[in-house]
Scaffold this active site. Structure first.
Site, PDB file in Angstrom:
ATOM      1  N   LYS A 191       0.853  -1.187   0.000  1.00 44.84           N
ATOM      2  CA  LYS A 191       0.000   0.000   0.000  1.00 44.84           C
ATOM      3  C   LYS A 191       0.892   1.241   0.000  1.00 44.84           C
ATOM      4  CE  LYS A 191      -3.855   1.754   2.842  1.00 44.84           C
ATOM      5  NZ  LYS A 191      -4.643   1.467   4.062  1.00 44.84           N
ATOM      6  N   SER A 240      -9.561   1.557   3.265  1.00 43.18           N
ATOM      7  CA  SER A 240      -8.701   2.370   2.440  1.00 43.18           C
ATOM      8  C   SER A 240      -7.672   1.549   1.656  1.00 43.18           C
ATOM      9  CB  SER A 240      -7.974   3.409   3.288  1.00 43.18           C
ATOM     10  OG  SER A 240      -7.211   2.776   4.265  1.00 43.18           O
ATOM     11  N   SER A 252      -9.859  -0.898   7.426  1.00 42.40           N
ATOM     12  CA  SER A 252      -9.284  -0.701   6.093  1.00 42.40           C
ATOM     13  C   SER A 252      -8.550  -1.879   5.477  1.00 42.40           C
ATOM     14  CB  SER A 252      -8.349   0.513   6.113  1.00 42.40           C
ATOM     15  OG  SER A 252      -9.123   1.679   6.260  1.00 42.40           O
TER      16      SER A 252
END
Lengths: 487, 476
Positions: free
Chosen positions: A75, A150, A174
């Site tokens: 990420k 997210s 997330s």
């Protein structure tokens, strides 16, 4: 679908080369990315160099790490030394950190092959990846749907089978929510289990890095590689890391599974969803488990509590983005404070600004006791709810999300509608306990995940149960994504 | 109506740890800009603070030395505000649970000034305004070497009643901190900084008046002058019926006045909350006991001992216990010479003068205490005159060296041989018949003149007692 451990074992047995494996992933990305857009930055040269290095060392008979040759996506919230790290935000669009996050260093030592930095909601604030400053990512199971957030990019790339492993972060859900939406395994470890150094901070008392993988075994071996005390992170706990991959069970005899009264009530309205989870609990019973009724009376305050604590912490954590030392700066006339305002106005998206303002407000003198302190007290009560529940059961099972992946744009007009996506995941974050999502089937052909959680530092127990359930049901193997390797 | 001043001081002390408060960067004054920085003290994304245990130890030792109560449970809080010299735009400090409370500083006059608290925080970077002053420059450079240096904030109660007491308090605090070795406490290097809270009230009243905060005082002298000025300004306000505004005022050394920096309307809400990146501190009693036992003899006690054991006057004892180095130096000289009074005299006069001229201190001079002690013994034994000894002392302060060797090199040895001196005495008597008759005629002063001539003739090396004795013999 290829798992990380299958790849790793094949490479270790010299049946495949790391180079050939990473080339396959990169080719999948070439074909899938124009549609999916799961990555902000793909790093083909870096990945090939690492793969070739792994192959050379294997050829020379040298020891290699426990993830040798396995392609992995990370990420864009994790600092990767020398590479652009945006955190999904314009304000860091040009930021190249001179250091890597501790977890990144650990996966590199384990010889995993980093293929790129994945898309995310800006500063980890969001549940759909639509808050990325750059572009939204699509769900490989429905291209008009969101992958969740997210950690949307990480979920989508694993969900599309382009790579078997990714790193994500979970603050209020997330990792687990996008894992549920993309039909993959997503693990949020106990708070303090994994180092936060080099992980761009959103809410310091909640953020945790965790695996997002093709299967539970992959989650276990990736967690083994990243977990453990880090002297650079005062909140990381010095507790030995068990061999999670050796704790994966095949039956659940004697296991007490807590079913949360309040959560079951809230999904009772939708017949298909209620039925999917009833089946999941039945599957656990067939494996030998016993269902126990538990209550989390304060879980209903989860959203209110979270949306005071997390914004408060983030309003302070994001103050450093002022254009002075790194990142984007918007110059112009007049003084430095005007420069701060211009830079932040241009650099931050709407959701980030919303949470900074909310958080600043909650910390203001005159409101601090009524909001921030009160929220922290309720948080303690929620932790106590879990402690009491775990006196009666060994793990808790519940939905990860209240619905299957929704359409792009469906919830962007109403922030609170979006916040509700975290309803089932927030209480575990606030309590600091480990929690994960594992594929549990399909509703209207779209994936939904079963959430499991356990007492602090009992990731082994939790992964063990998830593995047994996964191997008995194999939901993720039953269908193919619309885009991806082999689709 | 007479108005009496009420003063409280907030003193920031940079701790002399090896590394910074929350990262491993070197804590060093005067290094080239931005050479002691890292992702943590630059507030880079993803960086996290880790507490410097030594800084906690130093603060606790300071607290124990000042008679404070060390909190069994303490934590760090974030103080949020935007400023370019503060990389995270928040400062990690302590708000409602400081490491110590209570305690105090005993002034030389005997008055006890209470402390409110001592807490730990990180220092900011340094703004360097190109052109020297913020209002004259079009660029500001920021040096982050200082960002993250451990800072101890010592807050007194408003117990000080005059600018002079404020200076005594600062001297007393500086002495204690210097003695226990936790800081360089050099105001000119910024390792000791002082802000004052000043108000006035009718003499004898118990209530406090409106206070102003005074900043930017860069020496002990500035503190006294600034306070004197501000007190007078406030008195003038009262006399003319003008309202005293609660505000921060800066001291302008050049113009000799305080000017308004902020008004109450712009007062900051720092939105303090516990720093979630750090865990709270819980200090074990065994650790505190060990630190207490490690404390050296403190200035007040040492001063007393110098007065009682060495018979020094209080003023001398005070000067010699200004810093631990000075006190150690004195005791070493006293031991080497066997004469504490002489040791004190020499240190307080000749040595002090010589150091000042050369811009040195007892810590930087190459002269060892044993060497000064040796010199004192040589004077006592009559090997050199007092005058010659001053010359030797001057040489030693600059270059160090063995006093006997210096005396030999420069031919400064005192001549006490009567036969050698007798020759000079006779020579002078022969050359000064008028003075001889004057003396024999009753003018005592003439003797001094003759002595002076003899000393000159011998280039100051003749033993003056022998000279006087021989002269009187010769002249009858």
């Amino acid at each position: 679908m290829e798992t990380g451990h299958e790849i790793r074992d094949a490479i270790a047995r010299k049946e495949r080369s790391a180079e050939e494996v990473v080339k396959k992933s990169l080719a999948a990305l070439d074909s899938v990315e124009p549609t999916l857009k799961a990555y902000i930055t793909i790093l083909p040269e870096r990945a090939l160099a690492k793969a070739r290095d792994v192959d050379a060392r294997i050829a020379r008979g040298e020891p290699v790490g426990q993830l040798a040759g396995v392609p992995i996506a990370i990420k864009d919230l994790f600092c990767l030394k020398g590479e652009i790290t945006t955190c999904g935000s314009k304000i860091l669009a040009n930021f190249r950190p001179p250091y890597s996050a501790t977890v990144v260093e650990r996966i590199e030592s384990a010889d995993a092959v980093i293929v790129g930095k994945t898309n995310m909601d800006e500063f980890a604030m969001g549940s759909s990846c639509e808050n990325s400053a750059f572009f939204p990512t699509r769900n490989p199971w429905d291209l008009e749907a969101v992958p969740g957030g997210s950690s949307g990019g990480s979920a989508a790339t694993v969900g599309s089978h382009a790579v078997a492993m990714a790193l994500g972060t979970d603050t209020g859900g997330s990792i687990r929510e996008p894992a549920s939406f993309c039909n993959i395994v997503g693990v949020k470890p106990t708070y303090g289990r994994v180092s936060r150094y080099g992980m761009i901070a959103f809410a310091s008392s909640l953020d945790q890095a965790g695996p997002m993988t093709a299967d539970v075994r992959d989650g276990a071996i990736l967690l083994e590689a990243i977990a453990g005390h880090d002297p650079m992170d005062s909140t990381s706990v010095d507790v030995p890391v068990p061999r999670y991959s050796e704790q994966l069970q095949s039956d659940l005899k004697g296991l007490r599974v807590g079913i949360v009264r309040e959560f079951e009530e809230s999904i009772s309205g939708d017949a298909k969803i209620a039925s999917l989870y009833k089946d999941a609990y039945k599957d656990l019973v067939s494996l030998g488990a016993r269902l126990v009724d538990v209550s989390l009376p304060h879980a209903k305050y989860g959203l209110a509590t979270y949306y005071l604590i997390a914004p408060a912490e983030c309003s302070s954590n994001l103050a450093r983005y002022d254009g002075v030392r790194y990142g984007v700066r918007v110059d112009g006339d007049s003084d430095v404070f005007a420069m701060f305002e211009r830079t932040r106005a241009a650099g931050f998206g709407a959701e980030v600004k919303r949470r900074i303002i909310l958080g600043t407000y909650a910390l203001c003198s005159g409101y601090y006791d009524a909001y921030y302190v009160r929220a922290q007290k309720v948080r303690t009560l929620m932790k106590k709810d879990f402690d009491d529940a775990f006196a009666a059961c060994d793990v808790i099972a519940c939905p990860a999300v209240s619905c299957p992946p929704f359409e792009l744009g469906a919830k962007t007009q109403d922030p609170v509608a979006m916040y509700l996506m975290d309803y089932f995941t927030i209480p575990m974050s606030l309590a600091g306990i480990p929690a994960m999502s594992v594929p549990a089937g399909y509703v209207n052909d779209l994936p939904m995940g079963l959430q499991l959680c356990a007492p602090v530092f009992e990731e082994g127990r939790m992964l063990g149960v998830a593995h047994a359930y996964e191997q008995a049901t194999k939901h993720a193997w039953k269908r193919q994504p619309l885009v991806g390797a082999g689709a | 109506m007479t108005y009496e001043p009420v003063i409280g001081l907030e003193v920031h002390v940079e701790l002399s740890t090896q590394s910074k408060m929350f990262c491993g960067c070197r804590n060093e004054f005067g290094a080239p800009p931005n050479t002691h920085t890292c992702p943590v003290c630059l507030g880079m994304p993803g960086s996290l603070p880790v507490i410097n245990a030594r800084a906690v130890e130093y603060l606790c030792k300071a607290g124990l030395a000042l008679g404070c109560t060390v909190a069994p449970f303490s934590k760090f809080d974030r103080k949020n505000y935007f400023y370019p010299d503060m990389p995270k735009n928040y400062q990690i400090s302590q708000y409602d649970m400081p490491l110590t409370t209570g305690g105090g500083v005993e002034l030389q006059s005997g008055k006890f000034v209470r402390l409110n608290r001592i807490h730990l925080e990180e220092d900011t970077g340094k703004n360097v305004h190109a052109g020297g002053h913020m209002t004259q420059s079009d660029a500001t450079l920021i040096d982050y070497n200082r960002a993250g240096v451990p800072l101890m904030e010592v807050v007194s109660e408003p117990d000080l009643s005059s600018p002079q007491e404020a200076e005594e308090y600062l001297a007393g605090l500086k002495a204690v901190l210097s003695f226990i070795g936790v800081s360089d406490v050099k105001m000119h290097e910024g390792s000791l900084r002082c802000d004052a809270n000043v108000s006035i009230r009718p003499a004898g009243s118990e209530t406090l008046g409106t206070k102003t905060e005074i900043k930017n005082m860069n020496s002990f002298k500035s503190v006294v002058t600034a306070l004197e000025h501000e007190i007078e300004r406030q008195r003038e306000c009262m006399r003319s019926g003008e309202r005293i505004v609660q505000e921060t005022r800066g001291w302008d050394e050049e113009r000799g006045l305080t000017y308004s920096m902020r008004s109450k309307e712009q007062a900051h809400d720092y939105r303090y909350f516990p720093d979630p990146d750090l865990v709270p501190l819980s200090l074990d009693k065994t650790v505190l006991d060990r630190w207490q036992a490690q404390l050296p003899e403190l200035p007040a006690k040492r001063r007393k001992r110098f007065i009682e054991t060495y018979g020094l006057p209080p003023y001398d004892a005070g000067v010699l216990t200004d810093t631990r180095e000075d006190a150690d130096y004195f005791e070493a000289v006293a031991a080497a010479s066997g004469d504490p009074k002489q040791a004190s005299n020499w240190l307080m006069s000749e040595v002090r003068k010589s150091l000042e001229v050369k811009g040195m201190t007892l810590s930087t001079t190459p002269m060892k205490p044993e060497q000064l002690g040796e010199l004192i013994l040589m004077v006592k034994k009559g090997e050199i005159t007092g005058k010659a000894a001053k010359e030797v002392c001057n040489v030693m302060v600059e270059n160090g060296g063995d006093p006997k060797a210096i005396v030999a090199e420069r031919g400064l040895a005192q001549v006490s041989d009567a036969s050698v001196i007798a020759a000079i005495v006779d020579k002078v008597i022969a050359a000064q018949p008028d003075s001889v008759s004057a003396y024999r005629g009753g003018k005592a002063k003439a003797l001094d003149f003759l002595v002076g001539q003899i000393m000159r003739e011998s280039r100051g090396k003749a033993n003056i007692d022998v000279v006087k004795g021989l002269l009187k013999e010769r002249l009858g």
